[in-house]
Enzyme design. Structure first.
Site, PDB file in Angstrom:
ATOM      1  N   GLU A 160      -9.598  -2.184  23.412  1.00 17.29           N
ATOM      2  CA  GLU A 160     -10.564  -1.094  23.491  1.00 17.29           C
ATOM      3  C   GLU A 160     -11.583  -1.314  22.386  1.00 17.29           C
ATOM      4  OE1 GLU A 160      -9.005   3.011  25.030  1.00 17.29           O
ATOM      5  OE2 GLU A 160      -7.676   2.354  23.418  1.00 17.29           O
ATOM      6  N   GLU A 179       1.640   4.211  28.287  1.00 15.63           N
ATOM      7  CA  GLU A 179       0.351   3.500  28.334  1.00 15.63           C
ATOM      8  C   GLU A 179       0.330   2.461  27.234  1.00 15.63           C
ATOM      9  OE1 GLU A 179      -3.117   6.003  28.403  1.00 15.63           O
ATOM     10  OE2 GLU A 179      -4.366   4.509  27.421  1.00 15.63           O
TER      11      GLU A 179
END
Length: 450
Positions: A152, A147
Protein backbone atom coordinates in the site's frame (compact mmCIF):
# COMPACT_ATOMS: atom_id res chain seq x y z
CA UNK A 1 -7.03 -2.42 1.84
CA UNK A 2 -8.49 -1.19 5.07
CA UNK A 3 -7.12 2.21 6.06
CA UNK A 4 -6.98 1.53 9.82
CA UNK A 5 -3.53 1.94 11.37
CA UNK A 6 -4.57 2.45 14.99
CA UNK A 7 -3.18 -0.78 16.38
CA UNK A 8 -6.04 -2.36 18.30
CA UNK A 9 -3.51 -4.90 19.60
CA UNK A 10 -0.23 -3.12 20.29
CA UNK A 11 3.20 -4.53 19.46
CA UNK A 12 3.93 -4.81 23.17
CA UNK A 13 0.77 -6.83 23.70
CA UNK A 14 1.72 -9.10 20.83
CA UNK A 15 5.13 -9.74 22.31
CA UNK A 16 3.57 -10.50 25.69
CA UNK A 17 1.20 -12.95 24.01
CA UNK A 18 4.09 -14.66 22.28
CA UNK A 19 2.97 -13.55 18.84
CA UNK A 20 5.97 -11.54 17.69
CA UNK A 21 8.76 -14.10 17.43
CA UNK A 22 12.21 -14.28 15.94
CA UNK A 23 12.66 -14.94 12.21
CA UNK A 24 12.61 -18.41 10.76
CA UNK A 25 13.32 -19.53 7.23
CA UNK A 26 10.31 -20.43 5.09
CA UNK A 27 10.83 -21.26 1.44
CA UNK A 28 8.27 -22.57 -1.00
CA UNK A 29 9.37 -25.02 -3.65
CA UNK A 30 6.95 -25.55 -6.51
CA UNK A 31 5.34 -23.07 -8.88
CA UNK A 32 1.61 -23.84 -8.64
CA UNK A 33 -0.08 -20.76 -10.13
CA UNK A 34 0.99 -17.76 -12.19
CA UNK A 35 -0.17 -15.00 -14.47
CA UNK A 36 2.42 -13.39 -16.74
CA UNK A 37 -0.20 -11.21 -18.46
CA UNK A 38 1.01 -12.21 -21.91
CA UNK A 39 -2.41 -12.83 -23.43
CA UNK A 40 -4.48 -10.43 -25.50
CA UNK A 41 -6.87 -9.74 -22.62
CA UNK A 42 -7.35 -10.26 -18.90
CA UNK A 43 -7.95 -13.95 -18.17
CA UNK A 44 -11.48 -14.38 -16.83
CA UNK A 45 -10.55 -17.81 -15.49
CA UNK A 46 -8.10 -16.09 -13.12
CA UNK A 47 -9.60 -12.65 -12.43
CA UNK A 48 -12.96 -11.01 -11.85
CA UNK A 49 -13.82 -7.34 -11.28
CA UNK A 50 -15.39 -5.50 -8.41
CA UNK A 51 -17.58 -2.86 -10.07
CA UNK A 52 -19.20 0.28 -8.69
CA UNK A 53 -18.67 2.63 -5.75
CA UNK A 54 -19.38 0.03 -3.06
CA UNK A 55 -22.86 1.35 -2.27
CA UNK A 56 -24.41 -1.67 -3.97
CA UNK A 57 -23.05 -3.88 -1.18
CA UNK A 58 -23.59 -1.38 1.62
CA UNK A 59 -20.00 -0.07 1.60
CA UNK A 60 -20.15 3.32 -0.10
CA UNK A 61 -16.61 4.40 -0.92
CA UNK A 62 -15.63 0.75 -0.42
CA UNK A 63 -15.58 1.29 3.33
CA UNK A 64 -12.73 3.81 3.10
CA UNK A 65 -14.41 6.93 1.64
CA UNK A 66 -12.71 6.31 -1.70
CA UNK A 67 -13.60 8.66 -4.54
CA UNK A 68 -13.47 6.38 -7.59
CA UNK A 69 -16.00 4.24 -9.43
CA UNK A 70 -14.54 0.85 -10.35
CA UNK A 71 -15.31 -0.41 -13.85
CA UNK A 72 -14.49 -3.42 -16.01
CA UNK A 73 -13.76 -1.23 -19.05
CA UNK A 74 -10.45 -1.53 -20.95
CA UNK A 75 -9.94 2.17 -20.21
CA UNK A 76 -9.38 1.14 -16.59
CA UNK A 77 -7.97 -2.40 -16.83
CA UNK A 78 -6.25 -4.11 -19.76
CA UNK A 79 -3.24 -6.07 -20.93
CA UNK A 80 -0.59 -3.89 -22.53
CA UNK A 81 2.95 -4.89 -23.57
CA UNK A 82 2.92 -7.97 -21.37
CA UNK A 83 1.66 -6.23 -18.23
CA UNK A 84 -1.66 -5.79 -16.50
CA UNK A 85 -2.45 -2.08 -16.48
CA UNK A 86 -4.84 -0.62 -13.91
CA UNK A 87 -5.53 3.00 -14.78
CA UNK A 88 -7.16 5.68 -12.64
CA UNK A 89 -8.78 8.50 -14.58
CA UNK A 90 -10.41 11.80 -13.73
CA UNK A 91 -13.84 11.52 -15.38
CA UNK A 92 -17.46 11.55 -14.31
CA UNK A 93 -18.78 8.02 -14.29
CA UNK A 94 -21.70 6.59 -12.37
CA UNK A 95 -21.84 8.41 -9.06
CA UNK A 96 -18.17 9.50 -8.97
CA UNK A 97 -15.69 11.91 -10.48
CA UNK A 98 -12.92 9.31 -10.97
CA UNK A 99 -12.71 5.81 -12.41
CA UNK A 100 -10.31 2.95 -11.83
CA UNK A 101 -10.35 -0.86 -11.53
CA UNK A 102 -10.21 -3.51 -8.84
CA UNK A 103 -9.48 -7.10 -9.81
CA UNK A 104 -9.56 -10.20 -7.62
CA UNK A 105 -9.06 -13.96 -7.87
CA UNK A 106 -12.10 -14.75 -5.70
CA UNK A 107 -13.62 -18.05 -6.77
CA UNK A 108 -10.72 -18.62 -9.18
CA UNK A 109 -7.64 -18.94 -7.00
CA UNK A 110 -7.47 -19.23 -3.22
CA UNK A 111 -4.46 -20.46 -1.28
CA UNK A 112 -3.17 -21.10 2.22
CA UNK A 113 0.58 -20.75 2.83
CA UNK A 114 3.20 -20.21 0.17
CA UNK A 115 5.54 -17.71 -1.41
CA UNK A 116 3.79 -15.14 -3.58
CA UNK A 117 5.90 -12.90 -5.80
CA UNK A 118 4.79 -9.97 -7.95
CA UNK A 119 6.65 -7.41 -10.03
CA UNK A 120 4.79 -4.09 -9.85
CA UNK A 121 5.27 -0.47 -10.93
CA UNK A 122 3.22 2.25 -9.30
CA UNK A 123 2.40 5.69 -10.78
CA UNK A 124 3.35 9.07 -9.37
CA UNK A 125 1.11 9.14 -6.28
CA UNK A 126 1.52 12.78 -5.29
CA UNK A 127 -1.02 13.21 -3.98
CA UNK A 128 -4.16 11.12 -3.68
CA UNK A 129 -3.48 7.86 -5.52
CA UNK A 130 -3.51 4.67 -3.45
CA UNK A 131 -2.23 1.47 -5.12
CA UNK A 132 -2.83 -1.80 -3.29
CA UNK A 133 -1.80 -5.42 -3.70
CA UNK A 134 -3.51 -7.41 -0.96
CA UNK A 135 -5.47 -10.47 0.17
CA UNK A 136 -8.78 -11.27 1.87
CA UNK A 137 -9.86 -14.46 3.59
CA UNK A 138 -12.52 -16.51 1.86
CA UNK A 139 -14.83 -17.02 4.85
CA UNK A 140 -16.49 -14.83 7.46
CA UNK A 141 -17.15 -11.12 7.67
CA UNK A 142 -14.39 -8.52 7.91
CA UNK A 143 -12.32 -8.33 10.07
CA UNK A 144 -12.99 -11.94 11.11
CA UNK A 145 -12.20 -13.11 7.56
CA UNK A 146 -8.68 -11.64 7.89
CA UNK A 147 -6.72 -9.34 5.59
CA UNK A 148 -3.08 -9.26 4.51
CA UNK A 149 -1.83 -6.09 2.76
CA UNK A 150 1.36 -6.68 0.78
CA UNK A 151 1.74 -3.26 -0.84
CA UNK A 152 0.00 0.00 0.00
CA UNK A 153 1.31 3.44 -0.86
CA UNK A 154 0.08 7.02 -0.70
CA UNK A 155 -0.85 7.17 2.99
CA UNK A 156 -1.62 10.42 4.77
CA UNK A 157 1.43 9.86 7.00
CA UNK A 158 3.67 9.40 3.95
CA UNK A 159 2.26 12.57 2.39
CA UNK A 160 2.93 14.52 5.60
CA UNK A 161 6.53 13.23 5.70
CA UNK A 162 7.08 14.07 2.00
CA UNK A 163 7.56 10.32 1.39
CA UNK A 164 4.54 9.70 -0.83
CA UNK A 165 6.46 7.89 -3.57
CA UNK A 166 9.03 6.35 -1.22
CA UNK A 167 7.06 4.69 1.57
CA UNK A 168 5.53 1.23 1.18
CA UNK A 169 3.33 -0.26 3.87
CA UNK A 170 2.33 -3.84 4.68
CA UNK A 171 -0.24 -4.79 7.31
CA UNK A 172 -2.53 -7.46 8.69
CA UNK A 173 -6.06 -7.05 10.06
CA UNK A 174 -8.06 -9.59 12.04
CA UNK A 175 -10.61 -10.09 14.79
CA UNK A 176 -9.24 -10.16 18.33
CA UNK A 177 -11.83 -11.07 20.95
CA UNK A 178 -14.61 -9.40 19.00
CA UNK A 179 -12.70 -6.23 18.05
CA UNK A 180 -10.66 -5.18 15.03
CA UNK A 181 -6.92 -5.73 15.42
CA UNK A 182 -4.24 -4.26 13.16
CA UNK A 183 -0.49 -4.49 12.80
CA UNK A 184 1.54 -2.68 10.14
CA UNK A 185 5.14 -1.88 9.24
CA UNK A 186 6.56 0.47 6.59
CA UNK A 187 9.58 0.53 4.30
CA UNK A 188 11.15 3.91 3.47
CA UNK A 189 13.11 3.86 0.23
CA UNK A 190 16.03 6.17 -0.42
CA UNK A 191 14.62 7.01 -3.85
CA UNK A 192 11.23 7.20 -5.53
CA UNK A 193 9.64 3.82 -6.21
CA UNK A 194 7.40 4.96 -9.05
CA UNK A 195 10.17 5.09 -11.63
CA UNK A 196 10.25 1.37 -12.40
CA UNK A 197 9.23 -2.14 -11.44
CA UNK A 198 9.95 -3.59 -8.01
CA UNK A 199 9.51 -7.13 -6.73
CA UNK A 200 7.20 -7.66 -3.77
CA UNK A 201 7.30 -11.04 -2.06
CA UNK A 202 5.04 -12.60 0.55
CA UNK A 203 6.35 -15.59 2.51
CA UNK A 204 3.53 -17.20 4.50
CA UNK A 205 3.82 -20.38 6.54
CA UNK A 206 2.25 -21.67 9.79
CA UNK A 207 4.68 -19.53 11.82
CA UNK A 208 5.03 -16.20 10.02
CA UNK A 209 3.68 -13.72 7.49
CA UNK A 210 6.62 -11.84 5.96
CA UNK A 211 6.82 -9.24 3.18
CA UNK A 212 9.86 -7.97 1.29
CA UNK A 213 10.64 -5.50 -1.49
CA UNK A 214 13.46 -6.30 -3.91
CA UNK A 215 14.72 -8.98 -1.52
CA UNK A 216 14.72 -6.72 1.56
CA UNK A 217 12.29 -7.91 4.23
CA UNK A 218 10.46 -5.09 5.99
CA UNK A 219 7.39 -6.76 7.51
CA UNK A 220 7.09 -9.72 9.85
CA UNK A 221 4.15 -10.98 11.87
CA UNK A 222 4.17 -14.23 13.82
CA UNK A 223 0.98 -16.28 13.62
CA UNK A 224 1.83 -19.50 15.50
CA UNK A 225 0.05 -18.52 18.74
CA UNK A 226 -3.34 -19.19 17.19
CA UNK A 227 -5.50 -19.45 20.30
CA UNK A 228 -3.64 -16.93 22.50
CA UNK A 229 -3.84 -14.07 20.02
CA UNK A 230 -6.96 -15.18 18.11
CA UNK A 231 -5.09 -15.68 14.85
CA UNK A 232 -7.28 -18.31 13.20
CA UNK A 233 -7.79 -16.03 10.20
CA UNK A 234 -4.17 -16.50 9.13
CA UNK A 235 -4.50 -20.26 8.83
CA UNK A 236 -7.27 -20.29 6.23
CA UNK A 237 -7.39 -19.67 2.45
CA UNK A 238 -7.14 -16.18 0.94
CA UNK A 239 -7.66 -14.68 -2.50
CA UNK A 240 -5.74 -11.82 -4.17
CA UNK A 241 -6.82 -8.29 -5.01
CA UNK A 242 -5.20 -5.55 -7.10
CA UNK A 243 -6.53 -2.02 -7.31
CA UNK A 244 -5.66 1.64 -7.68
CA UNK A 245 -7.90 3.79 -5.47
CA UNK A 246 -8.31 7.56 -5.55
CA UNK A 247 -8.46 9.53 -2.32
CA UNK A 248 -10.14 8.20 0.77
CA UNK A 249 -9.33 7.84 4.43
CA UNK A 250 -5.97 6.15 3.90
CA UNK A 251 -4.69 9.11 1.91
CA UNK A 252 -6.35 11.70 4.16
CA UNK A 253 -7.85 13.31 1.05
CA UNK A 254 -11.66 13.24 1.25
CA UNK A 255 -12.59 15.31 -1.82
CA UNK A 256 -11.76 15.61 -5.50
CA UNK A 257 -10.23 19.06 -5.04
CA UNK A 258 -7.39 17.54 -3.02
CA UNK A 259 -6.30 15.09 -5.72
CA UNK A 260 -3.13 16.53 -7.28
CA UNK A 261 -1.54 13.31 -8.63
CA UNK A 262 -1.06 13.31 -12.42
CA UNK A 263 -3.99 11.54 -14.08
CA UNK A 264 -4.40 9.19 -15.79
CA UNK A 265 -2.24 7.19 -13.40
CA UNK A 266 -1.12 3.66 -14.24
CA UNK A 267 -0.36 0.78 -11.90
CA UNK A 268 1.40 -1.98 -13.87
CA UNK A 269 1.87 -5.63 -12.91
CA UNK A 270 4.43 -7.61 -14.88
CA UNK A 271 3.70 -11.00 -13.29
CA UNK A 272 2.39 -12.77 -10.20
CA UNK A 273 3.66 -16.23 -9.20
CA UNK A 274 2.71 -18.53 -6.35
CA UNK A 275 5.02 -21.23 -5.01
CA UNK A 276 3.95 -23.78 -2.43
CA UNK A 277 5.30 -26.64 -0.33
CA UNK A 278 3.51 -29.97 0.06
CA UNK A 279 0.74 -29.55 2.62
CA UNK A 280 -0.22 -26.04 1.51
CA UNK A 281 -3.68 -25.64 0.02
CA UNK A 282 -4.67 -24.33 -3.41
CA UNK A 283 -8.10 -23.91 -5.00
CA UNK A 284 -8.49 -23.03 -8.67
CA UNK A 285 -12.07 -24.09 -9.41
CA UNK A 286 -10.84 -26.69 -11.88
CA UNK A 287 -13.20 -29.19 -13.56
CA UNK A 288 -16.53 -27.47 -12.84
CA UNK A 289 -19.61 -29.72 -12.94
CA UNK A 290 -22.12 -29.77 -15.78
CA UNK A 291 -25.38 -31.45 -16.71
CA UNK A 292 -27.59 -31.53 -13.62
CA UNK A 293 -26.22 -30.53 -10.21
CA UNK A 294 -28.32 -31.36 -7.16
CA UNK A 295 -28.65 -28.57 -4.61
CA UNK A 296 -31.44 -30.11 -2.54
CA UNK A 297 -32.77 -33.21 -4.23
CA UNK A 298 -32.68 -36.99 -3.86
CA UNK A 299 -33.17 -37.78 -7.54
CA UNK A 300 -30.69 -40.27 -8.96
CA UNK A 301 -30.28 -38.57 -12.35
CA UNK A 302 -27.98 -35.84 -11.04
CA UNK A 303 -24.41 -35.70 -12.41
CA UNK A 304 -23.25 -34.43 -9.01
CA UNK A 305 -24.83 -33.03 -5.86
CA UNK A 306 -24.15 -31.19 -2.61
CA UNK A 307 -23.25 -33.25 0.43
CA UNK A 308 -25.08 -31.98 3.51
CA UNK A 309 -22.82 -34.09 5.71
CA UNK A 310 -19.75 -32.36 4.34
CA UNK A 311 -19.64 -29.31 2.08
CA UNK A 312 -23.13 -27.83 2.45
CA UNK A 313 -25.42 -26.51 5.17
CA UNK A 314 -29.03 -25.35 5.15
CA UNK A 315 -29.36 -22.28 7.37
CA UNK A 316 -32.68 -20.93 8.64
CA UNK A 317 -31.99 -17.24 9.10
CA UNK A 318 -35.16 -15.94 10.72
CA UNK A 319 -38.83 -16.65 11.46
CA UNK A 320 -39.04 -20.14 9.94
CA UNK A 321 -40.51 -23.05 11.90
CA UNK A 322 -40.34 -26.56 10.39
CA UNK A 323 -43.71 -28.18 9.77
CA UNK A 324 -44.69 -31.71 8.71
CA UNK A 325 -45.48 -32.23 5.03
CA UNK A 326 -45.08 -34.72 2.20
CA UNK A 327 -42.10 -34.12 -0.08
CA UNK A 328 -42.34 -33.75 -3.84
CA UNK A 329 -39.74 -36.49 -4.22
CA UNK A 330 -37.57 -38.56 -1.91
CA UNK A 331 -37.96 -38.25 1.85
CA UNK A 332 -36.66 -34.73 2.60
CA UNK A 333 -38.02 -31.27 1.84
CA UNK A 334 -37.96 -27.68 3.05
CA UNK A 335 -41.30 -27.14 4.79
CA UNK A 336 -41.72 -24.08 7.01
CA UNK A 337 -44.20 -21.69 8.53
CA UNK A 338 -43.34 -17.97 8.79
CA UNK A 339 -45.35 -15.78 11.16
CA UNK A 340 -46.84 -12.48 10.06
CA UNK A 341 -44.98 -9.30 10.94
CA UNK A 342 -41.37 -10.53 10.70
CA UNK A 343 -39.05 -11.16 7.77
CA UNK A 344 -38.10 -14.74 6.99
CA UNK A 345 -35.32 -16.38 5.05
CA UNK A 346 -33.05 -19.35 4.49
CA UNK A 347 -29.93 -20.20 2.50
CA UNK A 348 -27.89 -23.17 1.30
CA UNK A 349 -24.28 -22.27 2.07
CA UNK A 350 -21.23 -24.06 0.67
CA UNK A 351 -17.56 -23.61 0.07
CA UNK A 352 -16.89 -21.79 -3.20
CA UNK A 353 -18.30 -23.69 -6.17
CA UNK A 354 -17.37 -23.08 -9.80
CA UNK A 355 -20.72 -23.43 -11.56
CA UNK A 356 -19.68 -21.52 -14.70
CA UNK A 357 -20.85 -24.23 -17.09
CA UNK A 358 -24.41 -23.57 -15.98
CA UNK A 359 -24.43 -19.97 -17.25
CA UNK A 360 -26.69 -20.79 -20.23
CA UNK A 361 -28.92 -22.94 -18.03
CA UNK A 362 -31.49 -22.62 -15.27
CA UNK A 363 -32.11 -22.88 -11.55
CA UNK A 364 -34.96 -25.37 -11.11
CA UNK A 365 -37.01 -26.35 -8.08
CA UNK A 366 -40.50 -27.40 -7.05
CA UNK A 367 -42.53 -25.19 -4.74
CA UNK A 368 -46.01 -25.00 -3.32
CA UNK A 369 -47.56 -22.12 -1.42
CA UNK A 370 -50.71 -20.01 -1.28
CA UNK A 371 -49.14 -16.82 -0.01
CA UNK A 372 -49.92 -13.66 -2.03
CA UNK A 373 -46.97 -11.82 -0.43
CA UNK A 374 -43.75 -10.90 -2.22
CA UNK A 375 -40.71 -13.13 -1.73
CA UNK A 376 -37.31 -13.41 -3.39
CA UNK A 377 -35.20 -16.29 -4.66
CA UNK A 378 -31.47 -15.62 -4.69
CA UNK A 379 -27.92 -16.83 -5.28
CA UNK A 380 -24.83 -15.42 -3.54
CA UNK A 381 -21.56 -15.15 -5.48
CA UNK A 382 -18.37 -13.08 -5.41
CA UNK A 383 -20.49 -10.11 -6.56
CA UNK A 384 -22.75 -10.42 -3.50
CA UNK A 385 -26.40 -11.47 -3.40
CA UNK A 386 -28.53 -11.52 -6.55
CA UNK A 387 -32.32 -11.81 -6.28
CA UNK A 388 -35.37 -12.56 -8.40
CA UNK A 389 -38.59 -10.94 -7.10
CA UNK A 390 -41.77 -13.02 -7.04
CA UNK A 391 -44.59 -10.49 -6.99
CA UNK A 392 -48.10 -11.89 -7.06
CA UNK A 393 -49.41 -11.13 -10.53
CA UNK A 394 -45.93 -10.69 -11.95
CA UNK A 395 -43.43 -13.12 -13.52
CA UNK A 396 -43.75 -16.42 -11.63
CA UNK A 397 -41.35 -18.62 -13.69
CA UNK A 398 -43.88 -21.46 -13.51
CA UNK A 399 -45.12 -21.02 -9.93
CA UNK A 400 -48.88 -21.05 -9.31
CA UNK A 401 -49.92 -20.00 -5.80
CA UNK A 402 -52.65 -22.61 -5.43
CA UNK A 403 -51.11 -24.84 -2.75
CA UNK A 404 -50.06 -27.51 -5.28
CA UNK A 405 -46.55 -28.50 -6.39
CA UNK A 406 -45.30 -26.58 -9.42
CA UNK A 407 -41.91 -26.54 -11.12
CA UNK A 408 -40.15 -23.18 -11.00
CA UNK A 409 -37.51 -22.62 -13.68
CA UNK A 410 -35.40 -19.43 -13.57
CA UNK A 411 -32.78 -18.77 -16.27
CA UNK A 412 -29.48 -17.76 -14.70
CA UNK A 413 -29.48 -14.89 -17.21
CA UNK A 414 -32.44 -13.41 -15.30
CA UNK A 415 -30.21 -12.76 -12.27
CA UNK A 416 -28.19 -9.56 -12.16
CA UNK A 417 -24.52 -9.36 -11.06
CA UNK A 418 -24.11 -13.13 -10.95
CA UNK A 419 -20.60 -14.64 -10.95
CA UNK A 420 -21.18 -18.36 -11.45
CA UNK A 421 -17.43 -18.99 -11.16
CA UNK A 422 -17.69 -18.19 -7.45
CA UNK A 423 -20.97 -19.38 -5.93
CA UNK A 424 -21.14 -19.25 -2.14
CA UNK A 425 -24.85 -19.79 -1.52
CA UNK A 426 -26.50 -21.84 -4.24
CA UNK A 427 -30.10 -21.19 -3.19
CA UNK A 428 -31.70 -18.55 -0.98
CA UNK A 429 -35.25 -17.55 -0.06
CA UNK A 430 -36.13 -14.30 1.70
CA UNK A 431 -39.19 -12.13 2.28
CA UNK A 432 -40.04 -8.86 3.96
CA UNK A 433 -42.54 -9.21 6.83
CA UNK A 434 -45.75 -10.76 5.41
CA UNK A 435 -49.16 -9.47 6.42
CA UNK A 436 -50.37 -12.95 7.40
CA UNK A 437 -48.80 -16.28 8.28
CA UNK A 438 -47.06 -18.05 5.39
CA UNK A 439 -46.40 -21.69 4.62
CA UNK A 440 -43.76 -22.55 2.02
CA UNK A 441 -42.67 -25.94 0.69
CA UNK A 442 -39.59 -26.37 -1.51
CA UNK A 443 -38.06 -29.55 -2.93
CA UNK A 444 -36.08 -30.92 -5.88
CA UNK A 445 -33.67 -27.94 -6.18
CA UNK A 446 -31.01 -28.33 -8.86
CA UNK A 447 -28.97 -26.53 -11.53
CA UNK A 448 -29.33 -27.59 -15.18
CA UNK A 449 -26.84 -26.42 -17.77
CA UNK A 450 -29.11 -26.35 -20.84
Amino acid sequence: MNFARAYAVSAAALIAAGVWLSPQTAQAQTLVWEDNFNGPSIDGEKWIYDVGDGCQIGLCGWGNNELQYYTSRPENARIENGSLVIEARRENFGSRGFTSARLKTEGRMHFKYGTLEARIKVPDLRNGLWPAYWMLGTTGNWPARGEIDLLEMGSAAAIAANMTNRRVGAAVHWDYQGSQADFGQDFNSGSDLNGGFHTYRLTWDPQFVRVSIDGQQFFEFAISNIEGASLHEFHAPYFLLLNLAVGGSYTGIPSADGITAPLPGRMEIDYIRLYQNPGSSLYTGANPPSGKFGVFTERNDMNARLNYNGDANLYLWNNLTPIAASPFEGSQLMAYRANAGAWYGLGVATDYKNMSRFAPGKLKFHMRTTTPSIFKIGISTSFGDSWIDFVNGGQQYGLVRDGQWHEVSIPFSAFHDLDLHAVKQMFMLVSDPPGSNVEVFIDNVYYQDL
